[in-house]
Write a protein that holds these residues in place. Structure first.
Motif, PDB file in Angstrom:
ATOM      1  N   GLN A  73      39.497  44.183  49.834  1.00 57.10           N
ATOM      2  CA  GLN A  73      40.694  43.618  50.465  1.00 57.10           C
ATOM      3  C   GLN A  73      41.962  44.053  49.745  1.00 57.10           C
ATOM      4  OE1 GLN A  73      40.740  39.432  51.473  1.00 57.10           O
ATOM      5  NE2 GLN A  73      38.516  39.371  51.723  1.00 57.10           N
ATOM      6  N   ARG A  74      41.930  44.023  48.411  1.00 54.69           N
ATOM      7  CA  ARG A  74      43.111  44.429  47.651  1.00 54.69           C
ATOM      8  C   ARG A  74      43.421  45.910  47.858  1.00 54.69           C
ATOM      9  NH1 ARG A  74      40.744  40.690  44.077  1.00 54.69           N
ATOM     10  NH2 ARG A  74      39.548  42.327  43.045  1.00 54.69           N
ATOM     11  N   THR A  75      42.370  46.715  47.838  1.00 58.05           N
ATOM     12  CA  THR A  75      42.566  48.160  48.023  1.00 58.05           C
ATOM     13  C   THR A  75      43.110  48.469  49.413  1.00 58.05           C
ATOM     14  OG1 THR A  75      40.756  48.630  46.485  1.00 58.05           O
ATOM     15  CG2 THR A  75      41.428  50.408  47.967  1.00 58.05           C
ATOM     16  N   THR A  98      49.996  48.710  53.134  1.00 53.26           N
ATOM     17  CA  THR A  98      51.417  48.592  52.795  1.00 53.26           C
ATOM     18  C   THR A  98      52.038  49.968  52.581  1.00 53.26           C
ATOM     19  OG1 THR A  98      50.949  46.464  51.744  1.00 53.26           O
ATOM     20  CG2 THR A  98      53.078  47.476  51.269  1.00 53.26           C
ATOM     21  N   GLN A 140      53.084  42.923  42.797  1.00 48.44           N
ATOM     22  CA  GLN A 140      52.123  43.908  43.265  1.00 48.44           C
ATOM     23  C   GLN A 140      51.379  43.435  44.502  1.00 48.44           C
ATOM     24  OE1 GLN A 140      50.424  46.394  40.683  1.00 48.44           O
ATOM     25  NE2 GLN A 140      49.112  47.285  42.212  1.00 48.44           N
ATOM     26  N   ASN A 141      51.084  42.141  44.596  1.00 55.51           N
ATOM     27  CA  ASN A 141      50.299  41.625  45.717  1.00 55.51           C
ATOM     28  C   ASN A 141      51.160  40.962  46.789  1.00 55.51           C
ATOM     29  OD1 ASN A 141      47.821  42.372  44.476  1.00 55.51           O
ATOM     30  ND2 ASN A 141      47.917  40.556  43.178  1.00 55.51           N
ATOM     31  N   SER A 142      52.452  41.208  46.764  1.00 56.92           N
ATOM     32  CA  SER A 142      53.317  40.556  47.749  1.00 56.92           C
ATOM     33  C   SER A 142      53.304  41.289  49.086  1.00 56.92           C
ATOM     34  CB  SER A 142      54.755  40.502  47.226  1.00 56.92           C
ATOM     35  OG  SER A 142      55.298  41.802  47.132  1.00 56.92           O
ATOM     36  N   HIS A 143      53.043  42.606  49.057  1.00 60.84           N
ATOM     37  CA  HIS A 143      53.011  43.436  50.259  1.00 60.84           C
ATOM     38  C   HIS A 143      54.336  43.367  51.018  1.00 60.84           C
ATOM     39  CE1 HIS A 143      48.853  43.579  49.205  1.00 60.84           C
ATOM     40  NE2 HIS A 143      48.657  42.312  49.492  1.00 60.84           N
ATOM     41  N   ALA A 156      44.681  46.409  51.422  1.00 60.05           N
ATOM     42  CA  ALA A 156      46.021  45.839  51.583  1.00 60.05           C
ATOM     43  C   ALA A 156      47.078  46.763  50.994  1.00 60.05           C
ATOM     44  CB  ALA A 156      46.091  44.468  50.924  1.00 60.05           C
ATOM     45  N   GLU A 157      46.800  47.319  49.813  1.00 63.70           N
ATOM     46  CA  GLU A 157      47.741  48.262  49.207  1.00 63.70           C
ATOM     47  C   GLU A 157      47.887  49.508  50.070  1.00 63.70           C
ATOM     48  OE1 GLU A 157      49.679  48.142  46.248  1.00 63.70           O
ATOM     49  OE2 GLU A 157      49.236  46.049  46.669  1.00 63.70           O
ATOM     50  N   THR A 199      37.716  43.007  46.177  1.00 66.29           N
ATOM     51  CA  THR A 199      38.223  44.292  45.693  1.00 66.29           C
ATOM     52  C   THR A 199      38.629  45.187  46.852  1.00 66.29           C
ATOM     53  OG1 THR A 199      36.806  44.155  43.735  1.00 66.29           O
ATOM     54  CG2 THR A 199      37.678  46.328  44.320  1.00 66.29           C
TER      55      THR A 199
END
Length: 569
Positions: free
Chosen positions: A155-157, A163, A190-193, A159-160, A153
């Protein structure tokens, strides 16, 4: 009363029309001249006033990906160093502190000699190194080893966030170098960054690519050297010798870094403005890690000419950074401090006294390189490196072909509509044509006022607006015909026709505008271009197709007197 109303309407229409004409064909930002209203002058003004998109003007199309895995790796490594320093400050014997970044897992592992006080050690590290579960690190322990793992979780936050931060920095950089009307947006899922950047008019984007890609990470560090005698700083002829001086078995400890440095021969006695000669042979120095302060504490950076054909970068620190820097320099007089840029030591200064908020980077910079470096420093370092996934260049000839095709399609559509209105509605068709031409002029004026970019989909929006504008007149004219068939007098039929058709026109326009706003809010560049022209065209149409058209009918009826016998419709 009717004559006064007609005069007011005529004045309003005349003013709006003249202002619209001037906005479209007149010069902006300077006084007009007679030449501005010649055919060549009008053409030049149109080219300056209407911003063309990438598909019409030509330019560069880039798709970049933020390498978030590098961001996580750097975060883990810095956290490991911070954990080691926090444990040592708390008095614990740390055998090892390292970052583990394999297989998409990012961990900080700390091994201690005494496992009897693991809870106290954990508390000390989490307090100083910010490795708590509050920021996304899950804790586990085994024997005398403590491990913090970055959760999925988190990592996703992060990463966004990385970006989004990269987009803001890229936006700052491209705006500062004057790229006209760029398109910058998220690309892919959404997760391509991934980030999409379109730059109209930029045919050779190599310099801008380097500017966008550049990290330009500034650090002020403590350079490790024997007790200072105001002589030369300790340097090493090779990286291997610098590492050997650490007496650490050929490994660089987490609290040290070995960096390249082009030594300036006359360094002795220099103060904080000391610099390096870019042509001097490369040597190596040992510096402490982490840095005293980094670029996050930078307040400003400007390029200034130091001597003929040479430039330097003067920088100033924010209040928090200057306070920390002042405390460090005050406690380390007669020590050496290095200015590190992108992992290269650019300057080494001998600290003679306390320094607070200003410094200087020199090194035979050209004007362009100094401006670029100052810009990247001001905008901040990218949170992670970027890599180019896709690159296309649209030539200006292709853009010119698109313009010709779009204009040809618009003129053909306009001509056919005009012919239909004149043949089917006869004299009243002239009314519709005048309103339609005014609609197009005011729509272009609206694009210029709001600084919108005209794209090929935008031209499609203009063509659709022509149809919508004519549709409004058709609704009004057909309603007038119905009223005439029911036996109404001509003035009454015109009045009732406009009154009843207006409700339908408002209904269709509002629903289309709302749909277009959703297209603008959630669409990418081309979709937005279509939505902008469509919304502007529909708003203008409420004025041209209703207000202007009705004024023309009022004028015609007033000329024929009270007893109107016929209406050309």
């Amino acid at each position: 009363m009717k004559k006064r109303n007609l005069l007011q309407r005529s004045i309003i229409i005349a003013i709006v029309t003249l202002v619209g004409f001037y906005i479209v064909i007149g010069p902006h930002g300077r006084r007009p001249h007679a030449r501005d209203f010649t055919p060549s002058g009008i053409k030049e003004n149109l080219a300056q006033n209407i911003h063309l998109g990438l598909d019409l003007k030509g330019g560069s199309h880039l798709v970049m990906r933020v390498k978030v895995e590098e961001f996580f790796k750097k975060l883990s490594e810095e956290s490991a160093i911070a954990a080691q320093n926090a444990a040592k400050e708390a008095g614990f014997d740390v055998k090892e502190a390292r970052a583990e970044t394999a297989g998409g897992n990012y961990r900080v592992i700390v091994t201690v000699g005494d496992a009897s006080k693991l809870q106290e050690l954990r508390d000390a590290i989490e307090k100083k190194a910010d490795l708590s579960d509050r920021v996304g690190w899950s804790f586990s322990s085994s024997g005398n080893t403590l491990t913090w793992t970055l959760t999925g979780t988190a990592q996703r936050t992060l990463a966004e966030s990385a970006t989004d931060q990269a987009m803001k920095i890229i936006d700052t950089r491209i705006n500062a170098v004057g790229v006209a009307e760029p398109t910058l947006a998220r690309h892919g899922g959404q997760n391509s960054h991934e980030i999409l950047l379109q730059m109209p008019g930029i045919q050779d984007p190599e310099r801008l690519k380097q500017l966008l890609k550049g990290q330009s990470h500034l650090e002020l560090v403590h350079v490790v050297s024997p007790p200072a005698t105001q002589g030369s700083v300790q340097t090493y002829p090779s990286e291997a010798e610098a590492i050997a001086s650490l007496n650490s078995g050929g490994k660089i400890p987490p609290n040290r870094r070995v960096l390249p440095y082009a030594e300036r021969p006359e360094l002795a006695g220099q103060d904080a403005n000391a610099n390096t000669n870019a042509q001097a042979p490369k040597k190596w120095v040992v510096v402490e890690s982490p840095a005293i302060i980094d670029g996050a504490q930078l307040r400003s950076a400007t390029a200034n000419q130091s001597r003929a054909d040479e430039y330097e970068i003067d920088f100033a620190l924010k209040q928090i950074g200057s306070q920390k820097f002042g405390e460090w320099t005050g406690a380390n007089i007669n020590e050496y401090m290095g200015v590190v840029l992108d992992n290269q030591v650019k300057s080494i200064a001998f600290i003679k006294g306390q320094i607070f908020d200003q410094g200087q980077i020199t090194g035979r910079f050209s004007k362009q390189s100094a401006d670029d470096l100052a810009l990247t420093l001001r905008s901040g370092a990218l949170p992670a490196p970027i890599e180019y996934q896709e690159e296309r260049t649209v030539g200006p000839s292709l853009g010119a072909d698109s313009i010709r095709s779009g204009v040809r399609a618009s003129l053909l559509g306009l001509t056919l509509v005009v012919l239909f209105m004149l043949i089917y509605y006869r004299g009243s068709g002239v009314n519709a044509v005048i309103a339609l031409l005014l609609n197009m002029i005011l729509m272009l004026a609206g694009l210029i006022i709001f600084g919108a970019t005209l794209t090929l989909p935008g031209i499609a929006g203009i063509i659709l607006t022509i149809g919508m504008a004519v549709d409004s007149n058709v609704l009004i004219f057909e309603r007038i015909r119905e009223e005439l068939r029911s036996g109404k007098t001509i003035p009454s039929a015109v009045e009732q026709g406009f009154g009843h058709a207006f409700v339908t026109i408002i209904d269709t326009h509002v629903t289309t505008i709302v749909s277009s706003l959703f297209l603008y809010a959630f669409g990418a560049g081309p979709i937005r271009g279509f939505a902008v022209t469509l919304v502007l065209g529909l708003l203008v149409n409420l004025f041209s197709a209703v207000y202007v058209s009705r004024t023309i009918f009022i004028w015609l009826l007033s000329r024929k007197g009270k007893r109107v016998q016929s209406l050309s419709i």
